[in-house]
Design an enzyme around this catalytic site. Structure first.
Site, PDB file in Angstrom:
ATOM      1  N   SER A 227      -5.141  32.135 -17.785  1.00 52.40           N
ATOM      2  CA  SER A 227      -4.311  32.296 -18.983  1.00 52.40           C
ATOM      3  C   SER A 227      -3.569  31.028 -19.381  1.00 52.40           C
ATOM      4  O   SER A 227      -2.916  31.007 -20.439  1.00 52.40           O
ATOM      5  CB  SER A 227      -3.308  33.432 -18.772  1.00 52.40           C
TER       6      SER A 227
ATOM      7  N   GLU B 143       4.559 -23.847  20.635  1.00 52.84           N
ATOM      8  CA  GLU B 143       3.147 -24.164  20.473  1.00 52.84           C
ATOM      9  C   GLU B 143       2.839 -25.657  20.566  1.00 52.84           C
ATOM     10  O   GLU B 143       1.754 -26.036  20.988  1.00 52.84           O
ATOM     11  CB  GLU B 143       2.642 -23.630  19.124  1.00 52.84           C
TER      12      GLU B 143
END
Length: 704
Positions: A370, A93
């Site tokens: 139940s 870069e």
């Protein structure tokens, strides 16, 4: 040699005046532009600010469950970034980064030459400092004004900050694609590791991406990414950072990127959403989103990824009967596991199907069938209305409702067995016994116990004089219950009568490791340890030889639990526990009016839920040593009773062994009266004389 005329001198004077005016205007314009740039210059101290840091959610063992972010960024200091990573980015870069003061004319010319040589844009002309100025302070518009501001800001950055500070900020700010900002997030995204651990080849790949994150995306375009990575390695050789041999060895390496989910096969999406709701409640509304998604929090949770994985895998194998209008598989299901001693949520599955956000583990209030019966038994035992040996007759019942109609409940199989202990009635989920026991205890008392045990979704029963609200015994609730609260309530039994409220978050830290909050278990004694043990002991029989046999774990590991199926087959439950874990499993159709059936027409009931529980729990307890439920002091043991009367059955009193059992009791509740079925003669023959005649006379020594 000519003579200068008066007219010529006049023209020259006017030209000088005009040039002076133009020069002054130009200088004024330049000065104005510079002044405008200065006025528009942002506060460069912002360079020290780290925006939008990623928040991480961890499991109880410190493993990442999920990352939350606006921009996925995990800032790291320059000394945490390997030198090879710094060199790779500089080489590709900005080769003269260490030399220039913000911009580099030679770099611009060199980049132009490289682009011409390669036949495309492979190297930009902007320095790292210029790129940082653009990223931090400017837009991406391509105008001369923006470029001038970029140069001015780059010079100012170089003047105010060191090269190390500029490079550190740059490496933390640049975008690498796949949602990753900065080198740490990029290393985790592409390699599943920290930037501290990257190799030369991996560093070169990371340096290759920022030029065009989409074009060089190694997930989408691995060939392009590979070529660009190798170009970075060549540049590092040219700049003297690495040897040609090191470059060649690195080029021989594959890209090495991991899958997009970082190698994890666990979603935990429902649990993450559950944690998010709690995080939003902890911060002011106007700042909650920024704190959660951009504040770099570290949220340590109670989840165990191993248990979560097991739960998700079992849920994925459950059969699909149909697909609804929303494209979701039906029936749906929920699985939630708690540590009963702390309330820690260890696993949570809230449903299945892509895009399915409704958390059935924590949000769905469903009829328990139940599975509500243990609360009736617990209230009866705790209030000393009954003992495990209490006998109630299983018989037809009829009640007149306030509207004048008759309610005639029935047992699941439509049969009646006569007198039976409540222990046996719980094991086989006998409705008629449950209704009569509830009538003795009263629904209001049972609901008060359920609330004490952590179930908050309940509504008090109606108080009309003729409506006893006895349908509660069959799971008939106004609103229903959630699997999470059912697990917590059953956890009271596993934890010796102590309620541990569900907990999802252990600790929250900020981005700097400062502890913002640390939670503690929230516990409360709600029933006695003796009551909890007696009900647990009865519920063990549900799994050993009752309706929950499908939930039995290998090796005879102690398990207690209860099944539950609603009459219309819209909901099926199994909630069970060991001494260490409690898990609630719910299966049901989202459309509660539609019964659950497999494609062959088979009803899906609690047996399927129990099988699902077993398949998951045998994995969940694999690394836990088997142990029995702790027995509290004071339990009265070894009392032999007649199961037809609940009274004492002394040895050799003539009651068939199959009609007796050894029972346990709370202190002072054991029977003292001998069963009338125990018939003894006034004279007992000695064993040596009686034994030869056994079979000729009844066992009690009298003739029938």
């Amino acid at each position: 040699m000519g003579v200068t005329t008066r007219a010529g001198r006049s023209v020259r004077r006017w030209m000088v005046v005009v040039l002076a005016i133009v020069a002054a205007s130009t200088l004024g314009a330049v000065a104005g532009a510079v002044a405008a740039l200065v006025r528009a210059t942002p506060d460069l101290e912002d360079l020290r600010y780290r925006p939008h840091q990623t928040t991480y959610i961890y499991d109880r063992k410190g493993r990442v469950i999920r990352s939350l972010y606006i921009e996925n960024r995990v800032p790291v200091s320059i000394d945490q970034i390997p030198r090879v990573m710094q060199q790779a980015i500089i080489a590709v870069e900005d080769a003269d980064f260490e030399k220039h003061r913000g911009f580099d004319v030679r770099g611009i010319l060199r980049a132009l030459w490289v682009d011409l040589r390669e036949g495309g844009v492979v190297q930009g002309g902007s320095t790292i400092t210029q790129q940082l100025a653009k990223i931090m302070f400017l837009s991406h518009e391509r105008t001369l004004t923006r470029k001038l501001r970029e140069l001015f800001l780059a010079i100012e950055l170089e003047r105010r900050f060191t090269k190390e500070e500029i490079l550190e900020t740059y490496l933390n700010e640049i975008y690498f694609g796949a949602g990753a900002y900065g080198v740490e997030a990029a290393a985790q995204t592409f390699f599943g590791k920290s930037i501290r651990e990257v190799t030369l080849a991996e560093a070169a790949l990371l340096a290759a991406i920022p030029r065009s994150p989409y074009y060089y995306d190694p997930f989408r375009y691995p060939e392009r990414a590979l070529a660009r990575r190798n170009f970075v390695l060549d540049r590092m050789v040219e700049e003297g950072y690495i040897s040609p041999r090191a470059a060649a060895e690195a080029k021989a390496q594959p890209l090495g990127v991991v899958s997009r989910n970082d190698g994890r096969d666990v979603s935990a999406s429902y649990f993450v959403d559950y944690v998010l709701q709690q995080l939003y409640e902890r911060f002011p509304p106007d700042e909650a989103r920024d704190r959660i998604f951009g504040g770099g929090l570290r949220v340590y949770t109670t989840l165990d990824l191993d248990l979560q994985r097991a739960a998700e895998q079992v849920a994925a194998r459950f059969p699909v009967a149909s697909t609804d209008a929303n494209g979701l598989p039906q029936p749906q299901l929920a699985i939630v596991t708690l540590d009963p001693h702390t309330g820690d949520i260890l696993a949570m599955v809230g449903g299945r199907g892509e895009g399915n956000k409704f958390n059935r583990a924590a949000q769905a209030t469903r009829q328990p069938g139940s599975a509500i019966k243990p609360f009736i038994w617990l209230a009866a035992i705790d209030r000393r209305v009954a003992t495990p040996a209490t006998v109630i007759e299983d018989k037809p019942l009829q009640y007149t409702l306030p509207d004048g109609t008759d309610w005639e409940p029935s047992n699941y199989d439509g049969r009646f067995v006569g007198p039976v202990t409540i222990r046996t009635a719980l094991e086989h989920s006998i409705n008629m016994v449950a209704i009569q026991l509830l009538e003795q205890v009263t629904p209001g008392v049972v609901i008060s116990y359920m609330k004490q045990m952590g179930i908050t979704t309940l509504v008090e029963p109606p108080r009309e004089p003729n409506d006893r609200h006895l349908a509660l015994a069959l799971g008939g609730l106004t609103r229903g219950v959630t699997p999470l609260e059912m697990a917590a309530a059953y956890g009271v039994l596993a934890n010796g009568g102590i309620l541990s409220r569900p907990r999802a978050i252990l600790r929250i830290e900020d981005a700097n490791g400062l502890v913002l909050e640390e939670t503690q278990p929230r516990q409360q004694v709600v029933v006695s340890d003796v009551t909890a043990y007696l009900v647990t002991d009865m519920m063990r029989g549900v799994v050993q030889w009752g309706t929950g046999r499908s939930a039995a774990l290998p090796g005879g590991r102690p398990v207690a639990g209860k099944t539950g199926t609603t009459e219309d087959y819209t909901n099926a439950w199994f909630v069970g526990f060991t001494p260490d874990l409690v898990t609630a499993v719910w299966v049901g159709n989202d459309e509660q009016r539609v019964p659950m059936r497999l494609p062959d027409g088979t009803n899906i009931g609690s047996g399927r839920a129990a099988q699902l529980w077993r398949d998951y729990m045998q994995v969940a307890v694999r690394n836990l040593p088997p142990r029995d439920f702790p027995k509290p002091a004071g339990i009265v043991e070894g009392v032999r009773i007649d199961t037809k009367t609940g009274l004492l059955a002394p040895p050799d009193c003539g009651i068939p062994e199959s009609q007796t059992r050894l029972e346990i009791f709370a202190p002072g509740t054991q029977p003292t009266e001998v069963s009338p079925n125990c018939r003894r003669s006034w004279f007992q023959w000695p064993d040596w004389l009686r034994r030869p005649f056994e079979g000729l006379f009844p066992p009690d020594g009298s003739r029938e």
